[in-house]
Design a protein around this motif. Structure first.
Motif, short mmCIF file in Angstrom:
data_model
loop_
_atom_site.label_atom_id
_atom_site.label_comp_id
_atom_site.label_asym_id
_atom_site.label_seq_id
_atom_site.Cartn_x
_atom_site.Cartn_y
_atom_site.Cartn_z
N LEU A 109 19.09 5.46 -7.10
CA LEU A 109 19.89 5.68 -8.31
C LEU A 109 21.38 5.56 -8.00
CD1 LEU A 109 18.00 8.77 -9.81
CD2 LEU A 109 18.09 6.48 -10.83
N TRP A 110 21.81 6.20 -6.92
CA TRP A 110 23.23 6.21 -6.59
C TRP A 110 23.71 4.80 -6.23
CZ3 TRP A 110 22.61 10.97 -2.83
CH2 TRP A 110 22.40 12.12 -3.60
N GLU A 111 22.89 4.08 -5.45
CA GLU A 111 23.31 2.72 -5.05
C GLU A 111 23.37 1.79 -6.25
OE1 GLU A 111 24.71 1.99 -2.36
OE2 GLU A 111 24.21 3.82 -1.27
N GLU A 112 22.43 1.95 -7.17
CA GLU A 112 22.47 1.10 -8.37
C GLU A 112 23.75 1.39 -9.15
OE1 GLU A 112 19.00 1.27 -10.92
OE2 GLU A 112 20.00 0.10 -12.49
N ALA A 113 24.11 2.66 -9.27
CA ALA A 113 25.34 3.02 -10.00
C ALA A 113 26.57 2.48 -9.28
CB ALA A 113 25.42 4.54 -10.14
N LEU A 114 26.58 2.60 -7.94
CA LEU A 114 27.75 2.15 -7.18
C LEU A 114 27.93 0.63 -7.22
CD1 LEU A 114 27.52 4.52 -4.10
CD2 LEU A 114 29.47 4.29 -5.64
N SER A 115 26.81 -0.09 -7.42
CA SER A 115 26.92 -1.55 -7.45
C SER A 115 27.28 -2.07 -8.85
CB SER A 115 25.60 -2.18 -6.99
OG SER A 115 24.58 -1.91 -7.93
N PHE A 116 27.42 -1.18 -9.79
CA PHE A 116 27.77 -1.59 -11.17
C PHE A 116 29.18 -2.20 -11.17
CE2 PHE A 116 29.38 -0.51 -15.48
CZ PHE A 116 28.46 -1.22 -16.21
N SER A 117 29.34 -3.29 -11.89
CA SER A 117 30.63 -3.98 -11.94
C SER A 117 31.73 -3.04 -12.46
CB SER A 117 30.50 -5.20 -12.84
OG SER A 117 31.76 -5.75 -13.06
N GLY A 118 32.80 -2.89 -11.68
CA GLY A 118 33.92 -2.03 -12.09
C GLY A 118 33.81 -0.61 -11.57
#
Ligand code: SF4
Length: 315
Positions: A109-118
């Motif tokens: 979950l955290w990595e998906e959020a961190l890879s979000f553009s911006g």
């Protein structure tokens, strides 16, 4: 001439989150709330049942459907872009207890959020008694590579009041969780609530002073909201307590902020309960008015954040 507070460029006499983010990132940054699908150990019986008396959040417990994080962030980003013209974001796992899941799931979950553009950072809200060592170590790893804050609910240092609110932990457990994060260099944002049933202004100032001595990097001060569907709703309806007036709240918040060192960043100094769910106090819906009243009270007193830090003038 108006007194200048060191961490302000717009006349505010306390250290706002907006100021902090603009200085740190050089542009407008917006937090994007995301529901990771967490439930809470204070609801499922691990710590207790029923949740905190003031909490209306449930958390779905499904740890977010596949792609759920990105989809939520995209929807929120559209809103924030329109409202603030922000192009930098901090995904914020806000609902439920944000560390209450197996570590591999949390990391995904955290990595998906961190890879979000911006995305320029990450924020995770959790309980202080829900911080196992492996989760803290993983958070420390994230803190080394990006702007991370972990948000912990303290609410009050008064264990008796916390127990009546079915909080499920006391100040000692809060201190342990806080120190686990601090020992790993993870910035912490601590939440406190003003207006809890049975608390006087002196109790609320004691909570603020105790917390100020711990020097958290960030603080959120909330006004107690009576929300539909919570245990507090019945207590309030039965005449078990009264909510704070705007004047009481503004005066208490200013006195609390005066106790903190100038470096502490205030992410929030009031709340804005959802209109349809908020039973009382209804005046808190006018958030701009409350913020203006806090600014005016500082000017009337001729004080600012840090004025009474280290108990120089109080207690
Ligand atoms: S306030 Fe936090 S700890 Fe309390 S019931 Fe709600 S999610 Fe759980």
């Amino acid at each position: 001439m108006d007194t200048q507070f060191i961490f302000s460029d717009n006349g505010k006499r306390y250290h706002t989150y907006d100021f902090y983010l603009r200085k740190r990132f050089g542009r407008k940054v917006a937090k994007l709330s995301v529901d990771g699908g967490f439930t809470c150990p204070n609801r499922d019986g691990t710590k207790g049942f029923g949740g905190c008396a003031f909490c209306s959040g449930s958390g779905s417990g499904d740890f977010c459907a596949e792609g759920g994080v990105t989809a939520q962030l995209e929807a929120q980003r559209a809103v924030m872009r329109a409202k603030w013209r922000a192009d930098a974001f901090i995904p914020y796992f806000r609902a439920g207890t944000g560390t209450y899941a197996p570590l591999p799931r949390l990391l995904a979950l955290w990595e998906e959020a961190l890879s979000f553009s911006g995305a320029v950072g990450l924020s995770v809200a959790t309980r202080p008694d829900c911080l196992p060592d492996d989760v803290c170590d993983a958070l420390a790893d994230i803190a080394r590579r990006t702007f991370l804050t972990v948000e912990l609910g303290l609410q009050t240092v008064n264990d008796e009041v916390a127990a009546k609110m079915n909080r499920g932990h006391g100040f000692a457990e809060f201190g342990q969780g806080f120190m686990k994060l601090r020992a790993r260099g993870i910035p912490v944002c601590v939440h406190i609530i003003d207006g809890l049933p049975g608390e006087t202004e002196s109790d609320m100032l004691r909570t603020a002073q105790t917390l100020a001595a711990m020097k958290p990097e960030f603080v959120k001060i909330h006004l107690l909201h009576v929300l539909k569907g919570t245990p507090l709703e019945k207590l309030y309806a039965d005449g078990g307590f009264e909510t704070m007036t705007k004047e009481e709240y503004v005066s208490t918040v200013v006195s609390q902020i005066e106790l903190f060192p100038p470096e502490t960043v205030f992410e929030r100094v009031t709340g804005d309960g959802k209109g349809e769910d908020l039973i009382a106090p209804r005046w808190s819906r006018r958030k701009r008015e409350v913020l203006n009243a806090i600014d005016m009270e500082f000017r009337r007193r001729g004080t600012m954040q840090g004025e009474k830090h280290r108990g120089r003038l109080f207690l």
